[in-house]
Each structure stands twice: as structure tokens, then as C-alpha cells.
Design an enzyme around this catalytic site. Structure first.
Site, PDB file in Angstrom:
ATOM      1  N   CYS A  39       2.663  -4.948   6.963  1.00  0.00           N
ATOM      2  CA  CYS A  39       2.132  -4.721   5.591  1.00  0.00           C
ATOM      3  C   CYS A  39       3.516  -4.006   4.878  1.00  0.00           C
ATOM      4  O   CYS A  39       4.510  -3.923   5.413  1.00  0.00           O
ATOM      5  CB  CYS A  39       1.081  -3.688   5.201  1.00  0.00           C
TER       6      CYS A  39
ATOM      7  N   HIS B  43       0.873  -1.171  -0.026  1.00  0.00           N
ATOM      8  CA  HIS B  43       0.278  -0.142   0.053  1.00  0.00           C
ATOM      9  C   HIS B  43       0.831   1.121   0.172  1.00  0.00           C
ATOM     10  O   HIS B  43       2.220   1.367   0.090  1.00  0.00           O
ATOM     11  CB  HIS B  43      -0.802   0.070   1.303  1.00  0.00           C
TER      12      HIS B  43
END
Length: 244
Positions: A162, A154
Site C-alpha cells: 500500500c 492510508h
């Protein structure tokens, strides 16, 4: 027979229309529309220098290395061609340490063989591509009941497991994935490794179980290094990866 052929043609046409509408549907979101406008010429230039047609991009492969903190996008020009490195992106930040994700809240970036399972154009982190963590290997090799989830590549510059690459760079990675998905690639592999296995890592202090897991991942790494094509990955009943 003619009736059967007509049905087949109609089905194929329906599949093609669904694939071709994916980018259009994504571009209904203002962030994706803006990313396409800003980055299309950039992505075309990346592909042109490799002799790959961006508009007809059908096969991409994403791999990431935690120690080096880099994410790579590879592409195949034509079916059967070797994959070529299109672009490399630095992680903006990272969390956890070397080793797989085994439970909710451990802040670990997963390690293993995954694929893009979600496109999120309204992410809290600008744009995001979800991966199918936990996969059957993760589920088999943990003793915890809650493995966590919601692992993404992201934008922004925050991480609790992440891979963030900044808002500017996620526009490129996201649009690469949108283009490939639009042209029919339903399975975009994302392979996450602890480090590049052809570089030395002092293994002192790492448990045998973890070293055995990395040795299993190493087979998939070298398959691609030798063939310049992602392996077909199978997970056996013991949670080990097998490559074909």
C-alpha cells in the site's frame, strides 16, 4: 411530456441529494469528523492559492511515483480547465521494488491506472482509500491465480503493497477525495507509476517484458504532462493500456 419532465427532475434531484449526503454520512465517523475540523481551512488555503474553490471541488486526480516515493493531488477549477497541482505528499515508507504487483504476498505496490473504489473511515491505518487493484490489465498480464487485493492509500507508516502517508497527511488526502465525491465525482483516478519518465533510469538488468510494460505506462504519463488532464484509459484484450 410533462410527466416525463417531472420524472427527470425528480431523478436528478435524487442524484444530487445522494451526492450531497456523502460527506455528511462520512462525517458520522469520528475520525472523518475530526479530519474535517482540523483540515478544512488548510485544504481551503491550498485551493485558494490556485484559484480553485475547495467547497465546490468536483474533479481531482491522484498520481504516485514509486522511485520518488511521492503522491500528488491535482485539481481542476472549472470544467475544461487544466489541472493544477494542489499538494504533494511523501510516502512514509514503501515495500517491494520497481515493477507491477502480479501476485498475492509479493509486497509490491501496483503500477497502472486505477480509481478509488472504497472509502474506509474505520481503517486499521486511521483512514484509507482503496483502489481497484487488480484491474483487467493486472489480471491479463499475470500467470498467477491469486493476485491479492486490498491495496490502499492510508495513514500510519507500514506497507506491504500500500501507500502510507502518515495519519496527519491521510486526513488531507481523504478529505480531498470526500469533497470531490460529495460534489459528484464518482470516478477519482489514481495513476501509479514506477518513476517520473522524464528522468533517467538505468534500464540495465530489467527484463524486456517489464520495459515494454513501462513503455505502455509512459504513454499515459506523457498524455497528462502534455494536456494537464488525465487521459481516458481503455484496457484492450491483451491487457495493454490505451489513452484517449
Amino acid at each position: 411530456m410533462k410527466k416525463l419532465l417531472v420524472i427527470i427532475v425528480l431523478l436528478l434531484g435524487s442524484i444530487c441529494l445522494q451526492a450531497q449526503s456523502f460527506e455528511k454520512d462520512q462525517c458520522r465517523n469520528r475520525r472523518v469528523k475530526k479530519a474535517k475540523k482540523e483540515k478544512e481551512k488548510v485544504l481551503e488555503a491550498y485551493c485558494d492559492r490556485l484559484g480553485v474553490e475547495y467547497e465546490n471541488l468536483t474533479n481531482i486526480y491522484i498520481r504516485a511515483f514509486k522511485r520518488e516515493q511521492v503522491l500528488e493531488v491535482w485539481a481542476q477549477g472549472n470544467f475544461g480547465d487544466s489541472y493544477q497541482l494542489v499538494q504533494t505528499y511523501k510516502f512514509c515508507t514503501s515495500s517491494g521494488f520497481l515493477g507491477p504487483k502480479r501476485k498475492q504476498g509479493d509486497r509490491q505496490i501496483p503500477e497502472g491506472f486505477y480509481f478509488i473504489s472504497r472509502f474506509n473511515p474505520t481503517s486499521n491505518y486511521h483512514l484509507s482509500l482503496g483502489i481497484n487493484y487488480p484491474n483487467p490489465s493486472d489480471s491479463e498480464l499475470t500467470t498467477y491465480n491469486n493476485l491479492g487485493g486490498d491495496i490502499f492509500i492510508h495513514g500510519d507508516c507500514q506497507s506491504i503493497g500500500c501507500i502510507p502517508v502518515t495519519d496527519e497527511k491521510i486526513k488531507e488526502v481523504y478529505m480531498f477525495a470526500v469533497k470531490a465525491r460529495n460534489n459528484g465525482q464518482r470516478h477519482i483516478p489514481v495513476h501509479i507509476f514506477p518513476y517520473k519518465f522524464d528522468y533517467y533510469l538505468d534500464q540495465e538488468g530489467y527484463e524486456d517484458e517489464l520495459l515494454a510494460f513501462w513503455q505502455n505506462l509512459e504513454g499515459g504519463y506523457y498524455y497528462f504532462e502534455s494536456n494537464r488532464k488525465p487521459p481516458l484509459v481503455h484496457i484492450n484484450n491483451e491487457g495493454r493500456y490505451e489513452y484517449f
